[in-house]
Design a protein around this motif. Structure first.
Motif, PDB file in Angstrom:
ATOM      1  N   GLU A 284       6.056  11.142   5.350  1.00  0.00           N
ATOM      2  CA  GLU A 284       5.573  11.196   6.945  1.00  0.00           C
ATOM      3  C   GLU A 284       4.074  10.515   6.806  1.00  0.00           C
ATOM      4  O   GLU A 284       3.721   9.762   7.559  1.00  0.00           O
ATOM      5  N   ALA A 285       3.234  10.999   6.008  1.00  0.00           N
ATOM      6  CA  ALA A 285       1.687  10.794   6.034  1.00  0.00           C
ATOM      7  C   ALA A 285       1.476   9.390   5.315  1.00  0.00           C
ATOM      8  O   ALA A 285       0.644   8.718   6.002  1.00  0.00           O
ATOM      9  N   ILE A 286       2.153   9.026   4.452  1.00  0.00           N
ATOM     10  CA  ILE A 286       2.247   7.592   3.885  1.00  0.00           C
ATOM     11  C   ILE A 286       2.456   6.558   5.082  1.00  0.00           C
ATOM     12  O   ILE A 286       1.824   5.469   5.056  1.00  0.00           O
ATOM     13  N   ALA A 287       3.857   6.856   5.900  1.00  0.00           N
ATOM     14  CA  ALA A 287       4.098   5.945   6.857  1.00  0.00           C
ATOM     15  C   ALA A 287       3.024   5.794   7.930  1.00  0.00           C
ATOM     16  O   ALA A 287       2.612   4.849   8.394  1.00  0.00           O
TER      17      ALA A 287
ATOM     18  N   LEU B   1      11.052  -0.450   3.293  1.00  0.00           N
ATOM     19  CA  LEU B   1      11.233  -0.498   1.876  1.00  0.00           C
ATOM     20  C   LEU B   1      12.663  -0.738   1.145  1.00  0.00           C
ATOM     21  O   LEU B   1      12.802  -1.330   0.203  1.00  0.00           O
ATOM     22  N   ARG B   2      13.648  -0.552   2.189  1.00  0.00           N
ATOM     23  CA  ARG B   2      14.882  -0.731   1.522  1.00  0.00           C
ATOM     24  C   ARG B   2      15.184  -2.002   1.429  1.00  0.00           C
ATOM     25  O   ARG B   2      15.813  -2.616   0.659  1.00  0.00           O
ATOM     26  N   ALA B   3      14.790  -2.599   2.520  1.00  0.00           N
ATOM     27  CA  ALA B   3      14.924  -4.124   2.782  1.00  0.00           C
ATOM     28  C   ALA B   3      14.494  -4.801   1.543  1.00  0.00           C
ATOM     29  O   ALA B   3      14.837  -5.863   1.173  1.00  0.00           O
ATOM     30  N   LEU B   4      13.213  -4.433   1.103  1.00  0.00           N
ATOM     31  CA  LEU B   4      12.505  -5.028   0.132  1.00  0.00           C
ATOM     32  C   LEU B   4      12.828  -4.661  -1.288  1.00  0.00           C
ATOM     33  O   LEU B   4      13.011  -5.696  -2.130  1.00  0.00           O
ATOM     34  N   THR B   5      13.188  -3.282  -1.262  1.00  0.00           N
ATOM     35  CA  THR B   5      13.306  -2.816  -2.950  1.00  0.00           C
ATOM     36  C   THR B   5      14.860  -2.371  -3.004  1.00  0.00           C
ATOM     37  O   THR B   5      15.539  -2.058  -4.147  1.00  0.00           O
TER      38      THR B   5
ATOM     39  N   ALA C 213      -0.306   6.571   7.527  1.00  0.00           N
ATOM     40  CA  ALA C 213      -1.364   5.951   7.018  1.00  0.00           C
ATOM     41  C   ALA C 213      -1.365   4.427   6.735  1.00  0.00           C
ATOM     42  O   ALA C 213      -2.425   3.734   6.956  1.00  0.00           O
ATOM     43  N   THR C 214      -0.240   4.024   6.701  1.00  0.00           N
ATOM     44  CA  THR C 214       0.056   2.537   6.651  1.00  0.00           C
ATOM     45  C   THR C 214       0.665   1.749   7.716  1.00  0.00           C
ATOM     46  O   THR C 214       0.899   0.600   7.660  1.00  0.00           O
ATOM     47  N   GLY C 215       0.498   2.383   8.863  1.00  0.00           N
ATOM     48  CA  GLY C 215       0.622   1.748  10.026  1.00  0.00           C
ATOM     49  C   GLY C 215       2.180   1.479  10.528  1.00  0.00           C
ATOM     50  O   GLY C 215       2.450   0.914  11.381  1.00  0.00           O
ATOM     51  N   PHE C 216       3.157   2.370   9.701  1.00  0.00           N
ATOM     52  CA  PHE C 216       4.570   2.353  10.396  1.00  0.00           C
ATOM     53  C   PHE C 216       4.576   3.147  11.465  1.00  0.00           C
ATOM     54  O   PHE C 216       3.945   4.224  11.558  1.00  0.00           O
ATOM     55  N   THR C 217       5.522   2.659  12.292  1.00  0.00           N
ATOM     56  CA  THR C 217       5.594   3.715  13.552  1.00  0.00           C
ATOM     57  C   THR C 217       6.499   5.012  13.247  1.00  0.00           C
ATOM     58  O   THR C 217       6.065   5.933  13.994  1.00  0.00           O
ATOM     59  N   SER C 218       6.881   4.992  12.121  1.00  0.00           N
ATOM     60  CA  SER C 218       7.708   6.365  11.770  1.00  0.00           C
ATOM     61  C   SER C 218       8.108   6.034  10.476  1.00  0.00           C
ATOM     62  O   SER C 218       8.320   5.128   9.823  1.00  0.00           O
ATOM     63  N   PRO C 219       8.372   7.451   9.704  1.00  0.00           N
ATOM     64  CA  PRO C 219       9.105   7.415   8.385  1.00  0.00           C
ATOM     65  C   PRO C 219      10.387   6.634   8.191  1.00  0.00           C
ATOM     66  O   PRO C 219      10.370   5.839   7.198  1.00  0.00           O
ATOM     67  N   THR C 220      11.100   6.583   9.475  1.00  0.00           N
ATOM     68  CA  THR C 220      12.252   5.510   9.507  1.00  0.00           C
ATOM     69  C   THR C 220      12.111   4.457   9.247  1.00  0.00           C
ATOM     70  O   THR C 220      12.656   3.685   8.729  1.00  0.00           O
ATOM     71  N   ALA C 221      11.103   3.819   9.835  1.00  0.00           N
ATOM     72  CA  ALA C 221      10.556   2.271   9.851  1.00  0.00           C
ATOM     73  C   ALA C 221      10.040   2.003   8.421  1.00  0.00           C
ATOM     74  O   ALA C 221      10.532   1.046   7.800  1.00  0.00           O
TER      75      ALA C 221
ATOM     76  N   GLU D 252       0.824  -0.970  -0.053  1.00  0.00           N
ATOM     77  CA  GLU D 252      -0.018   0.050  -0.189  1.00  0.00           C
ATOM     78  C   GLU D 252       0.828   1.198   0.029  1.00  0.00           C
ATOM     79  O   GLU D 252       0.446   2.323  -0.756  1.00  0.00           O
ATOM     80  N   ALA D 253       1.847   1.248   0.778  1.00  0.00           N
ATOM     81  CA  ALA D 253       2.895   2.625   0.663  1.00  0.00           C
ATOM     82  C   ALA D 253       3.570   2.661  -0.589  1.00  0.00           C
ATOM     83  O   ALA D 253       3.784   3.757  -0.979  1.00  0.00           O
ATOM     84  N   MET D 254       3.852   1.359  -1.370  1.00  0.00           N
ATOM     85  CA  MET D 254       4.505   1.770  -2.613  1.00  0.00           C
ATOM     86  C   MET D 254       3.600   2.182  -3.756  1.00  0.00           C
ATOM     87  O   MET D 254       3.637   2.909  -4.634  1.00  0.00           O
ATOM     88  N   ARG D 255       2.133   1.747  -3.615  1.00  0.00           N
ATOM     89  CA  ARG D 255       0.924   2.193  -4.347  1.00  0.00           C
ATOM     90  C   ARG D 255       0.806   3.867  -4.116  1.00  0.00           C
ATOM     91  O   ARG D 255       0.678   4.647  -5.030  1.00  0.00           O
ATOM     92  N   LEU D 256       0.743   4.097  -3.031  1.00  0.00           N
ATOM     93  CA  LEU D 256       0.694   5.639  -2.492  1.00  0.00           C
ATOM     94  C   LEU D 256       1.991   6.385  -3.256  1.00  0.00           C
ATOM     95  O   LEU D 256       1.829   7.640  -3.518  1.00  0.00           O
ATOM     96  N   LEU D 257       3.281   5.962  -3.065  1.00  0.00           N
ATOM     97  CA  LEU D 257       4.376   6.553  -3.561  1.00  0.00           C
ATOM     98  C   LEU D 257       4.130   6.696  -4.993  1.00  0.00           C
ATOM     99  O   LEU D 257       4.397   7.832  -5.755  1.00  0.00           O
TER     100      LEU D 257
END
Length: 329
Positions: A279-282, A297-301, A284-292, A266-271
């Protein structure tokens, strides 16, 4: 030089994808240059499914890997616990010994794992085979949610698009993310919506057949909240061990891994589709922070949210601000 190592039963599209991706990059970017060799492993007879078997005679054997900068191991048929054909393991070890790279797609990860070179490293394969890979090779940190994983000179992928993501990752390493992003748009952007639809259809079919559909809808609608295993089990009206078994049996993921995958998609779709701030995407998609979000995302892509957005920006300009995807109905 890229050597594609064809083991017996390798899907035809796994053998042609590296040439497709890298030839596209060479055509669109005059400074990009690759030679792609198709090399037959001992015992190679024909391609495997999906699609009809094709009898091929690759122009190279294992000797074609001897001066390769990268060897790509496609998926292939056959017992995954069996040792690869004679000479294959030595050839792969030789690539790494001369500081080359090895990429494995789908069940090709089992061949790479048999060398012992992945011990103590992270790797992935198609979700149907992650438990088998972990059982056969307990010294490998198997990531069931990984689409593409890099660890040292090794790159492994689930193989959904025949290694396209692996080739784009190699391209980014060699010529930069801008070249890889532009090549990705040339090849993949028209597929994103279809890929999302296909994944949703698979999820829906799995969920409906196992009674998980209401719980998956509930997860979609509550991504912005911290979801615990106990809450998911309670919604599914079963125990935590019961809901874990059902998720693993039918998605290859634990419930919390499924939640993470859904949040990332969902975060990738919004991006891709909106200009909503990271920050708002983080949030909205349940991540504790933009850092998370950046970490996962870096681990995945292998890239950051902002770089991912730039790489997938539509040609006509920045995307319009839009709401998040509505939950399943």
């Amino acid at each position: 030089m890229i050597a594609v190592l064809a083991l017996d039963g390798a899907p035809g599209h796994h053998l042609t994808t590296p040439g497709l991706v890298l030839a596209t990059a060479c055509r669109e970017h005059p400074g990009v240059s690759y030679e792609v060799r198709l090399c037959a492993a001992p015992g190679f007879r024909a391609t495997g499914g999906p699609g009809p078997a094709l009898a091929l005679r690759p122009p190279y054997g294992l000797e074609g890997t001897e001066n390769a900068d990268v060897v790509v191991i496609p998926g292939h048929d056959g017992p995954r616990a069996a040792q690869p054909p004679e000479g294959v393991l030595a050839a792969l070890r030789a690539v790494v010994a001369r500081q080359g790279r090895v990429a494995a797609v789908g069940t090709g990860t089992f061949t790479l794992a048999a060398t012992g070179l992945l011990d103590g490293r992270r790797a992935t394969t198609g979700w149907r085979h992650v438990e088998e890979l972990a059982a056969l090779y307990p010294h490998i940190d198997v990531d069931p949610a990984g689409t593409v994983l890099e660890d040292g000179p090794f790159c492994t992928a689930a193989g959904v698009f025949g290694g396209m993501d692996v080739c784009l990752r190699l391209l980014a390493r060699d010529y930069g993310r801008q070249v890889a992003g532009q090549t990705s748009r040339e090849l993949i952007t028209p597929l994103h919506a279809d890929a999302d639809s296909v994944q949703e259809a698979i999820d829906r079919e799995v969920a409906e057949s196992t009674g998980l559909e209401p719980t998956l809808r509930w997860i979609d609608a509550h991504l912005h909240l911290p979801l615990t295993l106990g809450e998911i089990a309670a919604h599914a009206r079963t125990s935590t061990s019961g809901v874990t078994r059902r998720f693993r049996a039918h998605t290859g993921l634990s419930p919390l891994q499924y939640v993470l995958r859904t949040r990332l998609h969902e975060a990738m779709r919004l991006l891709r589709e909106t200009d909503t701030p990271v920050e708002a995407i983080a949030h909205a998609t349940g991540f504790t922070s933009p850092t998370a979000l950046r970490h996962h995302l870096r681990a995945l892509t292998g890239t950051t949210p902002r770089a991912y957005r730039r790489a997938h920006a539509p040609a006509g300009g920045p995307p319009a601000r839009g709401p998040s995807k509505p939950p399943r109905q």
